[in-house]
Motif scaffolding. Structure first.
Motif, PDB file in Angstrom:
ATOM      1  N   UNK A  61      15.652   1.918 -10.264  1.00 31.56           N
ATOM      2  CA  UNK A  61      14.208   2.196 -10.303  1.00 31.56           C
ATOM      3  C   UNK A  61      13.729   3.078  -9.141  1.00 31.56           C
ATOM      4  N   UNK A 115      14.089   6.665  -9.915  1.00 30.07           N
ATOM      5  CA  UNK A 115      13.110   7.145 -10.912  1.00 30.07           C
ATOM      6  C   UNK A 115      11.753   7.349 -10.262  1.00 30.07           C
ATOM      7  N   UNK A 116      11.364   6.365  -9.438  1.00 28.98           N
ATOM      8  CA  UNK A 116      10.049   6.476  -8.793  1.00 28.98           C
ATOM      9  C   UNK A 116       9.989   7.707  -7.895  1.00 28.98           C
ATOM     10  N   UNK A 128       0.840  -1.207   0.000  1.00 31.54           N
ATOM     11  CA  UNK A 128       0.000   0.000   0.000  1.00 31.54           C
ATOM     12  C   UNK A 128       0.874   1.256   0.000  1.00 31.54           C
ATOM     13  N   UNK A 129       0.492   2.194  -0.844  1.00 30.51           N
ATOM     14  CA  UNK A 129       1.185   3.479  -0.896  1.00 30.51           C
ATOM     15  C   UNK A 129       0.125   4.575  -0.869  1.00 30.51           C
ATOM     16  N   UNK A 183       4.951  13.981 -12.246  1.00 30.41           N
ATOM     17  CA  UNK A 183       4.453  12.908 -13.118  1.00 30.41           C
ATOM     18  C   UNK A 183       3.443  11.992 -12.420  1.00 30.41           C
ATOM     19  N   UNK A 184       3.686  11.652 -11.144  1.00 26.36           N
ATOM     20  CA  UNK A 184       2.737  10.780 -10.438  1.00 26.36           C
ATOM     21  C   UNK A 184       1.419  11.530 -10.233  1.00 26.36           C
ATOM     22  N   UNK A 194      12.210  18.178 -15.707  1.00 28.31           N
ATOM     23  CA  UNK A 194      11.525  17.017 -16.291  1.00 28.31           C
ATOM     24  C   UNK A 194      12.201  16.649 -17.606  1.00 28.31           C
ATOM     25  N   UNK A 235       4.344   8.107   6.438  1.00 33.55           N
ATOM     26  CA  UNK A 235       5.294   8.986   5.737  1.00 33.55           C
ATOM     27  C   UNK A 235       5.509  10.256   6.547  1.00 33.55           C
ATOM     28  N   UNK A 293      11.794  10.398  -8.238  1.00 32.58           N
ATOM     29  CA  UNK A 293      11.795  11.585  -9.097  1.00 32.58           C
ATOM     30  C   UNK A 293      10.393  11.875  -9.622  1.00 32.58           C
ATOM     31  N   UNK A 294       9.657  10.819  -9.930  1.00 30.65           N
ATOM     32  CA  UNK A 294       8.313  11.020 -10.488  1.00 30.65           C
ATOM     33  C   UNK A 294       7.341  11.617  -9.468  1.00 30.65           C
ATOM     34  N   UNK A 295       7.651  11.424  -8.204  1.00 31.63           N
ATOM     35  CA  UNK A 295       6.816  12.046  -7.162  1.00 31.63           C
ATOM     36  C   UNK A 295       7.243  13.495  -6.924  1.00 31.63           C
ATOM     37  N   UNK A 296       8.495  13.747  -7.240  1.00 27.11           N
ATOM     38  CA  UNK A 296       9.128  14.986  -6.803  1.00 27.11           C
ATOM     39  C   UNK A 296       9.170  16.110  -7.835  1.00 27.11           C
ATOM     40  N   UNK A 297       9.471  15.746  -9.066  1.00 28.50           N
ATOM     41  CA  UNK A 297       9.755  16.799 -10.047  1.00 28.50           C
ATOM     42  C   UNK A 297       8.501  17.538 -10.452  1.00 28.50           C
ATOM     43  N   UNK A 298       8.586  18.859 -10.331  1.00 35.98           N
ATOM     44  CA  UNK A 298       7.456  19.674 -10.775  1.00 35.98           C
ATOM     45  C   UNK A 298       7.926  20.681 -11.808  1.00 35.98           C
ATOM     46  N   UNK A 336      13.420  24.076  -3.089  1.00 38.85           N
ATOM     47  CA  UNK A 336      12.668  23.031  -3.803  1.00 38.85           C
ATOM     48  C   UNK A 336      13.467  22.470  -4.969  1.00 38.85           C
ATOM     49  N   UNK A 341       9.978   3.459  -1.775  1.00 39.18           N
ATOM     50  CA  UNK A 341       9.201   3.270  -0.550  1.00 39.18           C
ATOM     51  C   UNK A 341       7.699   3.404  -0.813  1.00 39.18           C
ATOM     52  N   UNK A 342       6.938   2.424  -0.313  1.00 45.20           N
ATOM     53  CA  UNK A 342       5.473   2.538  -0.350  1.00 45.20           C
ATOM     54  C   UNK A 342       4.980   2.497   1.085  1.00 45.20           C
ATOM     55  N   UNK A 343       4.309   3.550   1.494  1.00 44.36           N
ATOM     56  CA  UNK A 343       3.823   3.605   2.879  1.00 44.36           C
ATOM     57  C   UNK A 343       2.537   4.410   2.959  1.00 44.36           C
ATOM     58  N   UNK A 381       7.251  15.485  -0.904  1.00 45.05           N
ATOM     59  CA  UNK A 381       7.062  14.046  -1.089  1.00 45.05           C
ATOM     60  C   UNK A 381       7.490  13.185   0.091  1.00 45.05           C
TER      61      UNK A 381
END
Lengths: 157, 431
Positions: free
Chosen positions: B180, B183-184, A100-101, A123-124, B196, B107, B186-191, B153, B100-102, A113
């Protein structure tokens, strides 16, 4: 056209407080005194840099002034739209291994984040906007990561 | 000069960052990984080059870079995976293949806990600095940790990119699964749209160099320009693995790298440059992080390496003393080195945007010819940066002698701040 900034009520309060504090600081600098706020022990550490640097202080004040004139308050969507991911939503996701995330979608101003707050411009964030419970989301660069949306909540006032 | 005194203690402690390896790379089994100081050097250069393209405040970006990992002096290089990895090596490596998935609450809790813990450690280190410097360094760190201003930021995004580049540079392509998580994250972070695009260029370079990225998303000429910036950043990365020859010749194990030295000099430029109100602080910082970039192509050199005989005993004798050269010899060496290094600097920057190229070349030239007040001051600080490292090695290794470095410093330093710093070093290391 002016850029618009999405912000939560909580975030707006924080920015307003910062704006007032920095204005007081500017005034006291002009008058050559240390403002009362800096005599307190629990002073907000984020203002310290501005205390050192007048140019930094001026540019932050300008930035805050611009934001406070161009913000859009993030509010709960109407009930019939609360099953769709939009700004302000807390989204629970499940990956292919069942882990779960969770994220809260905010504007870039409030994104952090490491606290789980991601920007709708990331992107997410972009991949999640407009999705519903049960939808699959693939985040694809350069290796595809798939999630299924388990829950959408709006815990904002 | 009480400021010089208290800040020396701080500076000595910070040197430990040169011996703390990047944890993520240790976990992935990368041999002899770059240190936290090496990482900091390149993230400072990247913040300058990319920050300039993005119209950010460069002094702030470089200072944030120099501050951002200082708390690791006492806390070690803690990664975002803290507390989440199994002890078993095999299971741990498997876990490192995904980000990380939480749940959100967790978090938040981890983030707050981490901030408070790092703050505590950081304050312990900053107690060694004088109060004005302490406030300044701390506020840059808070800006980065809390994502407060535009620079804070963007710096965070550049820092994460630097981590990803380190992984890509140090792993074989067959092990890119371990990249990976970067990358994951970065995809949460880059605005930022510019960053990008920069990530797309990184992806293209390392994963599918033959695949074409759609030019349309970049705008005219931008893709090529970003590719050149990436090449420059990767070339600079070689300095993270280049040990300083002065220490190598004297048998120091795992010595400071060229990148590590530039990190120290940049920090000294900040810490002691504050005492010099007539100097341009931003210029000092930039000059410090570019003054030895030419080593990317020339390798690290010292005045000794061209005169050393083959006989071991003779070599040892020469290395224990300050090199003696006539005025003519010194002039000849200066000119020969200047020309070789100039060519290297021109090659290194040849594909960069003309504005940043000009700036780097001018700063390097100014430093090399000591043709400005900033260059003169930095030149003296540079000698003291080498002396400081030598004193640390002298304390650590019985056979190491710092006498030639003292001689060099006595011969060269005239600046009031530098002379006080030398006095303080004497007191600190010899009592």
């Amino acid at each position: 056209m002016d850029k618009k900034f999405y912000i939560t009520k909580e975030g707006l309060e924080r920015l307003k407080k910062e704006y007032e504090t920095l204005k007081a600081l500017r005034l006291s600098k002009v008058e050559g005194e240390s403002p009362k706020i800096f005599h307190s022990e629990d002073i907000n550490i984020e203002y310290l840099a501005f205390k050192e640097d007048m140019e930094l202080l001026e540019s932050r004040l300008l930035e805050l002034d611009y934001i406070l004139k161009n913000y859009i308050l993030i509010t709960k969507p109407p009930k019939e739209k609360q099953d769709i991911v939009d700004i302000g939503a807390t989204v629970t996701l499940e990956d292919e291994d069942g882990l779960i995330n969770e994220f809260m979608l905010v504007g870039s101003l409030e994104a952090n984040p490491s606290e789980g707050k991601i920007s709708i411009e990331s992107p997410v964030g972009r991949a999640l906007l407009g999705k519903r419970v049960g939808d699959e989301v693939a985040i694809t660069s350069p290796i595809s990561v798939k999630y299924r949306i388990k829950k959408i909540k709006y815990e904002i006032s | 000069m009480t400021n010089v005194n208290s800040n020396l203690e701080f500076l000595v402690e910070v040197q430990k960052l040169k011996e703390i390896p990047r944890t993520g790379l240790v976990w992935l089994g990368v041999p002899n990984p770059p240190s936290v100081a090496d990482h900091t050097f390149r993230v400072a250069v990247s913040s300058w080059v990319l920050g300039k393209k993005m119209g950010l405040k460069i002094e702030k970006m470089i200072k944030t870079a120099l501050s951002h990992d200082l708390c690791e002096v006492y806390g070690g290089d803690k990664t975002p995976f803290w507390g989440l990895l199994p002890d078993d090596e095999k299971k741990r490596k498997e876990r490192l293949k995904r980000w990380i998935r939480l749940p959100l609450e967790e978090k938040k809790k981890r983030s707050e806990e981490e901030f408070e813990e790092e703050k505590k450690i950081f304050m312990k280190l900053l107690e060694l600095a004088n109060s004005e410097l302490k406030k300044e360094i701390f506020s840059y760190w808070v800006d980065y940790k809390k994502n407060l201003t535009k620079e804070g930021k963007i710096f965070l995004q550049i820092d994460k990119m630097e981590g990803m580049l380190e992984a890509l540079e140090n792993l074989d392509q067959k092990d890119y699964d371990y990249v990976t998580p970067w990358w994951e994250e970065a995809e949460e972070l880059i605005t930022d749209s510019f960053l990008t695009l920069f990530y797309k260029v990184i992806q293209n370079k390392f994963y599918s160099p033959k695949a074409k990225i759609e030019e349309k998303i970049f705008g005219f000429g931008l893709k090529k320009e970003l590719e050149k910036i990436l090449d420059f950043i990767l070339e600079i990365g070689k300095l993270k693995r280049m040990p300083r020859l002065y220490w190598v010749l004297r048998g120091v194990k795992n010595p400071e790298t060229v990148a590590g030295h530039m990190f120290t000099l940049a920090l000294m430029a900040w810490v002691f440059g504050r005492e010099k109100r007539n100097l341009n602080q931003e210029k000092l910082l930039k000059m410090a992080i570019c003054h030895e970039m030419s080593a990317v192509y020339t390798g690290d050199t010292t005045p000794y390496d061209r005169i050393l005989p083959k006989d071991e005993d003779e070599r040892r004798k020469i290395l224990k003393k300050m090199i003696r050269l006539s005025k003519k010899e010194k002039e000849w060496i200066f000119l020969a080195d200047y020309q070789t290094e100039k060519k290297a600097m021109e090659k290194l920057t040849q594909n960069l945007d003309s504005t940043i190229r000009k700036e780097i070349l001018e700063l390097w030239h100014e430093y090399r010819t000591r043709s400005s007040l900033e260059a003169k001051f930095l030149g003296e600080l540079n000698i003291l940066a080498v002396l400081l490292q030598g004193l640390i090695y002298e304390k650590k290794y019985k056979e190491f002698i710092s006498a030639p470095l003292w001689e060099w410093a006595f011969e060269s330093c005239t600046d009031e701040v530098c002379l006080s710093l030398m006095e303080e070093m004497k007191k600190k290391f010899y009592g």
